[in-house]
Write a protein that holds these residues in place. Structure first.
Motif: not given
Length: 391
Positions: A165-194
């Motif tokens: 249950q905790a992993h489901e919660e953690v990964m949900h928040r990770t996906d939300r943060d990934l969407e926020l920081h992934d500026k070019n929407h390629d599925g990855f985050v660079s240090f410049k994007e973060y």
């Protein structure tokens, strides 16, 4: 064997439902039933307190939806404010568009789903026809009791359930943060994007906490397990939650951070005094399975001896100092993993619902103590005892 277990579960469930449905209706009529109340306030990046793990996936999903709605609202307001500031800076004389722009913004805001969309969630979980707690436990019991499926839930099985249950919660928040920081929407985050936290952007090199490296490039590179300069979903999750990572580079980075944070004389290692003030309590509390214990009654003098014993055990080269590498054996105690919290919650839940004190839970015990498993969504302002309410 599997078919026999299923038949047993179905038989027990039908019997329990029969008994419940034919029990006296006025049994609870004079009792004040505490309503289940979903959490309605959330702290995001600055939340240091570990929230209870939701037992029921349905409740967890409802709360995730509500949290997402609040997150989207805050994110929209933040971006809209930034846009307004930048627009005024770039177009200081465009005041004739203010009314039109404000109207457009209002239309956009009206188009956003409202917080009230989820206000009826509490009515849902408090409606026996739509969300019957007994039926939920009947449904969830065989999913938890799987190793082995013997009609009892052990501490290990409940810990595994909580952890999933905790992993489901953690990964949900990770996906939300990934969407926020992934500026070019390629599925990855660079240090410049973060984007570093706001307090870091507004701080200078002399500010408290500025030299902590959890938001800096060293942390990013340690999280980059394949060394390609980008963080994929798994790596970004490790970046956000290093305590649960199996990445050796990230674990080594955590050790270096512990030294950096506590190294008051800035010699790159920890002496006994630096170890004793703070770090020793964390290790001791972890070993006692009370990570938040304070031990106010223990004086510094009384703890000096056990602290020195532990210090010598960690100080492998015996030089009187702790290096970052020597912290590796205890780093999991300084940064408890989700499994630690999942086990703590399982132990507490069993202690509350295990009526015959055999160290495990039967289906009957869980049905007899249903709100032990839903206690994390009680309204904290209403202080009632479980057993007074539901017996």
């Amino acid at each position: 064997m599997g078919k026999v277990s299923v038949i047993i579960y179905i038989s027990v469930a039908l019997l329990l439902l029969f008994l419940i449905s034919h029990s006296p209706k006025d049994k609870h009529s004079n009792k004040h039933h505490r309503r289940l109340k979903l959490r309605s306030s959330f702290k995001f990046s600055d939340n240091k307190h570990h929230e209870p793990i939701q037992f029921d996936p349905i409740i967890a999903d409802i709360e995730r939806r509500r949290e997402d709605r609040e997150w989207e609202r805050q994110y929209f307001e933040h971006n809209h404010k930034d846009f307004a500031v930048h627009h005024d800076e770039d177009h200081p004389h465009d005041h004739h568009d203010d009314h039109h722009g404000g109207h457009a913004a209002a239309q956009g805001a009206e188009g956003q789903p409202e917080w009230e969309d989820f206000m009826n969630a509490e009515d849902y979980v408090n409606d026996e026809d739509r969300f019957n707690v007994t039926n939920r436990i009947l449904s969830l019991f065989p999913k938890i009791d799987f190793s082995p499926a013997d009609g009892f839930i052990t501490e290990s099985e409940l810990t595994d359930w909580n952890l999933n249950q905790a992993h489901e919660e953690v990964m949900h928040r990770t996906d939300r943060d990934l969407e926020l920081h992934d500026k070019n929407h390629d599925g990855f985050v660079s240090f410049k994007e973060y984007e570093a936290p706001t307090w870091v952007k507004n701080a200078d090199n002399n500010s408290f906490g500025y030299d902590m490296g959890w938001w800096r490039e060293e942390h990013f590179n340690a999280s980059d397990a394949d060394g390609d300069g980008l963080l994929n979903r798994t790596e970004f999750n490790d970046f956000l939650h290093p305590a649960d990572s199996n990445n050796p580079k990230l674990i080594e980075w955590l050790c270096k951070e512990e030294v950096r944070e506590r190294d008051t004389d800035k010699d790159g290692k920890l002496n006994f005094k630096e170890f004793f003030h703070g770090m020793f309590d964390l290790v001791r509390n972890y070993d006692e399975e009370g990570h938040n214990a304070t031990h106010h009654s223990d004086s510094d003098d009384s703890m000096q001896a056990p602290a020195r014993v532990l210090f010598r055990q960690i100080d492998l080269d015996g030089d009187g100092f702790l290096s970052d590498k020597e912290l590796l054996p205890i780093i999991g105690k300084l940064h408890p993993s989700e499994r630690y919290y999942a086990k703590q919650q399982a132990d507490y839940t069993i202690s509350q619902a295990d009526s015959d004190k055999d160290g495990r839970l039967s289906l009957a015990e869980m049905i007899d103590n249903p709100y032990v498993f839903y206690s994390s969504i009680f309204n904290d302002e209403e202080d009632y005892e479980y057993h007074d309410e539901f017996r």
